[in-house]
Design a protein around this motif. Sequence first.
Motif, PDB file in Angstrom:
ATOM      1  N   ILE A 141       0.728  -1.147   0.122  1.00 26.39           N
ATOM      2  CA  ILE A 141      -0.041   0.224  -0.027  1.00 26.39           C
ATOM      3  C   ILE A 141       0.821   1.119   0.201  1.00 26.39           C
ATOM      4  O   ILE A 141       0.294   2.499   0.140  1.00 26.39           O
ATOM      5  N   HIS A 142       2.226   1.124   0.011  1.00 26.43           N
ATOM      6  CA  HIS A 142       2.930   2.387   0.212  1.00 26.43           C
ATOM      7  C   HIS A 142       3.095   2.924  -0.950  1.00 26.43           C
ATOM      8  O   HIS A 142       3.158   2.371  -2.213  1.00 26.43           O
ATOM      9  N   ASN A 143       3.098   4.394  -1.244  1.00 26.78           N
ATOM     10  CA  ASN A 143       3.178   5.060  -2.489  1.00 26.78           C
ATOM     11  C   ASN A 143       4.760   5.301  -2.972  1.00 26.78           C
ATOM     12  O   ASN A 143       5.019   6.605  -3.187  1.00 26.78           O
ATOM     13  N   ASP A 144       5.203   4.067  -3.405  1.00 24.95           N
ATOM     14  CA  ASP A 144       6.557   4.189  -3.725  1.00 24.95           C
ATOM     15  C   ASP A 144       6.473   3.416  -5.291  1.00 24.95           C
ATOM     16  O   ASP A 144       5.820   2.611  -5.497  1.00 24.95           O
ATOM     17  N   GLU A 145       7.541   3.774  -5.920  1.00 29.82           N
ATOM     18  CA  GLU A 145       7.610   3.210  -7.156  1.00 29.82           C
ATOM     19  C   GLU A 145       8.305   1.693  -6.953  1.00 29.82           C
ATOM     20  O   GLU A 145       8.805   1.214  -6.058  1.00 29.82           O
ATOM     21  N   LEU A 146       8.169   0.633  -8.057  1.00 30.07           N
ATOM     22  CA  LEU A 146       8.036  -0.687  -7.879  1.00 30.07           C
ATOM     23  C   LEU A 146       9.419  -1.093  -7.281  1.00 30.07           C
ATOM     24  O   LEU A 146       9.312  -1.796  -6.621  1.00 30.07           O
ATOM     25  N   TYR A 147      10.285  -0.756  -8.198  1.00 31.92           N
ATOM     26  CA  TYR A 147      11.841  -1.189  -7.696  1.00 31.92           C
ATOM     27  C   TYR A 147      12.227  -0.711  -6.224  1.00 31.92           C
ATOM     28  O   TYR A 147      13.083  -1.259  -5.703  1.00 31.92           O
ATOM     29  N   LYS A 148      11.908   0.433  -5.829  1.00 25.86           N
ATOM     30  CA  LYS A 148      12.071   1.091  -4.467  1.00 25.86           C
ATOM     31  C   LYS A 148      11.542   0.113  -3.586  1.00 25.86           C
ATOM     32  O   LYS A 148      11.996  -0.431  -2.292  1.00 25.86           O
ATOM     33  N   LYS A 149      10.253  -0.377  -3.500  1.00 24.94           N
ATOM     34  CA  LYS A 149       9.590  -1.284  -2.779  1.00 24.94           C
ATOM     35  C   LYS A 149      10.301  -2.812  -2.765  1.00 24.94           C
ATOM     36  O   LYS A 149      10.211  -3.295  -1.735  1.00 24.94           O
ATOM     37  N   GLU A 150      10.817  -3.226  -3.803  1.00 29.16           N
ATOM     38  CA  GLU A 150      11.279  -4.430  -4.004  1.00 29.16           C
ATOM     39  C   GLU A 150      12.364  -4.279  -3.333  1.00 29.16           C
ATOM     40  O   GLU A 150      12.974  -5.459  -2.703  1.00 29.16           O
ATOM     41  N   PHE A 151      13.457  -3.230  -3.498  1.00 29.17           N
ATOM     42  CA  PHE A 151      14.689  -3.122  -2.559  1.00 29.17           C
ATOM     43  C   PHE A 151      14.561  -3.160  -1.175  1.00 29.17           C
ATOM     44  O   PHE A 151      15.306  -3.908  -0.458  1.00 29.17           O
ATOM     45  N   LYS A 152      13.395  -2.493  -0.561  1.00 30.74           N
ATOM     46  CA  LYS A 152      13.343  -2.619   0.707  1.00 30.74           C
ATOM     47  C   LYS A 152      12.790  -3.854   1.200  1.00 30.74           C
ATOM     48  O   LYS A 152      13.224  -4.418   2.209  1.00 30.74           O
ATOM     49  N   ARG A 153      11.852  -4.598   0.405  1.00 32.58           N
ATOM     50  CA  ARG A 153      11.544  -5.933   0.724  1.00 32.58           C
ATOM     51  C   ARG A 153      12.916  -6.901   0.770  1.00 32.58           C
ATOM     52  O   ARG A 153      12.955  -7.650   1.789  1.00 32.58           O
ATOM     53  N   VAL A 154      13.670  -6.891  -0.034  1.00 39.53           N
ATOM     54  CA  VAL A 154      14.974  -7.507  -0.093  1.00 39.53           C
ATOM     55  C   VAL A 154      15.728  -7.351   1.194  1.00 39.53           C
ATOM     56  O   VAL A 154      15.944  -8.383   1.775  1.00 39.53           O
ATOM     57  N   MET A 155      15.990  -6.095   1.376  1.00 35.91           N
ATOM     58  CA  MET A 155      16.740  -5.903   2.606  1.00 35.91           C
ATOM     59  C   MET A 155      16.190  -6.131   3.963  1.00 35.91           C
ATOM     60  O   MET A 155      16.848  -6.503   4.896  1.00 35.91           O
ATOM     61  N   ASN A 156      14.835  -5.789   4.168  1.00 33.55           N
ATOM     62  CA  ASN A 156      14.088  -5.934   5.268  1.00 33.55           C
ATOM     63  C   ASN A 156      13.330  -7.291   5.563  1.00 33.55           C
ATOM     64  O   ASN A 156      13.172  -7.729   6.828  1.00 33.55           O
ATOM     65  N   TYR A 157      13.014  -7.974   4.497  1.00 38.10           N
ATOM     66  CA  TYR A 157      11.913  -8.991   4.602  1.00 38.10           C
ATOM     67  C   TYR A 157      12.873 -10.330   4.284  1.00 38.10           C
ATOM     68  O   TYR A 157      12.543 -11.346   4.968  1.00 38.10           O
ATOM     69  N   TYR A 158      13.551 -10.437   3.242  1.00 40.50           N
ATOM     70  CA  TYR A 158      13.813 -12.034   2.868  1.00 40.50           C
ATOM     71  C   TYR A 158      15.459 -12.057   2.162  1.00 40.50           C
ATOM     72  O   TYR A 158      15.604 -13.069   1.899  1.00 40.50           O
ATOM     73  N   GLY A 159      15.985 -11.005   2.504  1.00 39.34           N
ATOM     74  CA  GLY A 159      17.730 -11.086   2.162  1.00 39.34           C
ATOM     75  C   GLY A 159      18.272 -11.762   3.313  1.00 39.34           C
ATOM     76  O   GLY A 159      17.734 -11.885   4.206  1.00 39.34           O
ATOM     77  N   ASP A 160      19.311 -12.407   2.941  1.00 40.16           N
ATOM     78  CA  ASP A 160      20.018 -13.163   4.096  1.00 40.16           C
ATOM     79  C   ASP A 160      20.418 -12.226   5.062  1.00 40.16           C
ATOM     80  O   ASP A 160      21.247 -10.995   4.826  1.00 40.16           O
ATOM     81  N   LEU A 161      20.073 -12.419   6.486  1.00 44.04           N
ATOM     82  CA  LEU A 161      20.311 -11.535   7.206  1.00 44.04           C
ATOM     83  C   LEU A 161      22.001 -11.468   7.901  1.00 44.04           C
ATOM     84  O   LEU A 161      22.249 -10.297   8.091  1.00 44.04           O
ATOM     85  N   LYS A 162      22.630 -12.302   7.605  1.00 46.96           N
ATOM     86  CA  LYS A 162      23.945 -12.395   7.800  1.00 46.96           C
ATOM     87  C   LYS A 162      24.750 -11.603   6.792  1.00 46.96           C
ATOM     88  O   LYS A 162      25.921 -11.230   7.086  1.00 46.96           O
ATOM     89  N   LEU A 163      24.321 -11.490   5.621  1.00 44.81           N
ATOM     90  CA  LEU A 163      25.078 -10.699   4.548  1.00 44.81           C
ATOM     91  C   LEU A 163      24.618  -9.397   4.323  1.00 44.81           C
ATOM     92  O   LEU A 163      25.359  -8.612   3.539  1.00 44.81           O
ATOM     93  N   LYS A 164      23.325  -8.973   4.697  1.00 45.99           N
ATOM     94  CA  LYS A 164      22.943  -7.727   4.232  1.00 45.99           C
ATOM     95  C   LYS A 164      23.831  -6.383   4.903  1.00 45.99           C
ATOM     96  O   LYS A 164      23.789  -5.366   4.123  1.00 45.99           O
ATOM     97  N   HIS A 165      24.056  -6.543   6.004  1.00 48.46           N
ATOM     98  CA  HIS A 165      25.058  -5.665   6.636  1.00 48.46           C
ATOM     99  C   HIS A 165      26.157  -5.208   5.871  1.00 48.46           C
ATOM    100  O   HIS A 165      26.415  -3.903   5.543  1.00 48.46           O
ATOM    101  N   LYS A 166      26.807  -6.104   5.341  1.00 47.42           N
ATOM    102  CA  LYS A 166      27.764  -6.041   4.562  1.00 47.42           C
ATOM    103  C   LYS A 166      27.677  -5.264   2.882  1.00 47.42           C
ATOM    104  O   LYS A 166      28.386  -4.372   2.582  1.00 47.42           O
ATOM    105  N   ILE A 167      26.533  -5.992   2.557  1.00 46.69           N
ATOM    106  CA  ILE A 167      26.094  -5.383   1.099  1.00 46.69           C
ATOM    107  C   ILE A 167      25.630  -4.099   1.174  1.00 46.69           C
ATOM    108  O   ILE A 167      25.877  -3.006   0.403  1.00 46.69           O
ATOM    109  N   LEU A 168      24.841  -3.665   2.161  1.00 46.46           N
ATOM    110  CA  LEU A 168      24.423  -2.359   2.525  1.00 46.46           C
ATOM    111  C   LEU A 168      25.650  -1.276   2.726  1.00 46.46           C
ATOM    112  O   LEU A 168      25.560  -0.155   2.079  1.00 46.46           O
TER     113      LEU A 168
END
Length: 295
Positions: A141-168
């Motif tokens: 329901i967020h008023n964001d463009e498609l890829y922005k929402k997808e990037f946030k989903r990857v980082m916050n919901y289903y990206g590897d918790l052990k790797l995301k810190h280094k990637i960010l």
Amino acid sequence: MKSIMYHYIRNKNKLFPYYNILEKNDYIKQIKKFSKTGLISSYEELFLDNDKYLLTFDDGFKDHIYAAEILKKYNAIGLFFIPTSPLKNNKILDVHKTHLIVGKIKGSEAMNELEKYLNKNKIKNYYNQKEKGKYREAYKIHNDELYKKEFKRVMNYYGDLKLKHKILDHLLNKFEINIKTKDYYLNKKEIRYLSSLGMIIGSHTESHTLLPRLTFKKQFEEIKNSKIFLQKIINKDVDIFCYPYGGKVSYNRDTLNILKKLKFKLAYSVENRDINFKDIKNKPYELPRYDCNLF
């Protein structure tokens, strides 16, 4: 009661053109509008059936000093939910690194750079497919463009918790984003100041990680350590909680049991409806909040 959720309350910044913010003038307009019906002015009112507005503020940003001072002028109080890891470790949380990245660049560029990093480093299982399916509705329901929402989903919901810190951290460096923790979050003195204004300080875990992704033990540590740390700062009991990210997917049965064990009295999620007395009486750990942008 209508409970309203706020995050960034600041004026636009040319360095971060894609930031999701509520500008200060719009915040004041909302306060004026809500005050006509009534604003919550005491801790006790949180447990009563009323038609007033309760303002809540997530993530412990510097912005919230301004927010609290405006509330004080209206003889009102707010709930301020503060993650404690930045106070302990002097580092920006991963969730806010994500905000900074998609605040400065378009989501499509962030996703492209993420894929480049994964390919270059031969990381094949970064996406947890089970969690990807489970959390596919996040940010719908967020008023964001498609890829922005997808990037946030990857980082916050289903990206590897052990790797995301280094990637960010890699992406922050890539896009020349260098924000200091002390300029981004409230410090201990400022938290005490908010408390002295009559504002209620609540727990928001330590690291702002999606709780169902953690074991019972890790959830318990995240919540208990945050509660104890904040209590030492303000020298008051901390018995109100707020789930990172919000919504029904932001907690599970373990979380509810932990809140009860640690003697929290109320906990807030995100759901676009009013709080009624049945909620407070029967489901005190699943209280709904509206996003401020709806107003």
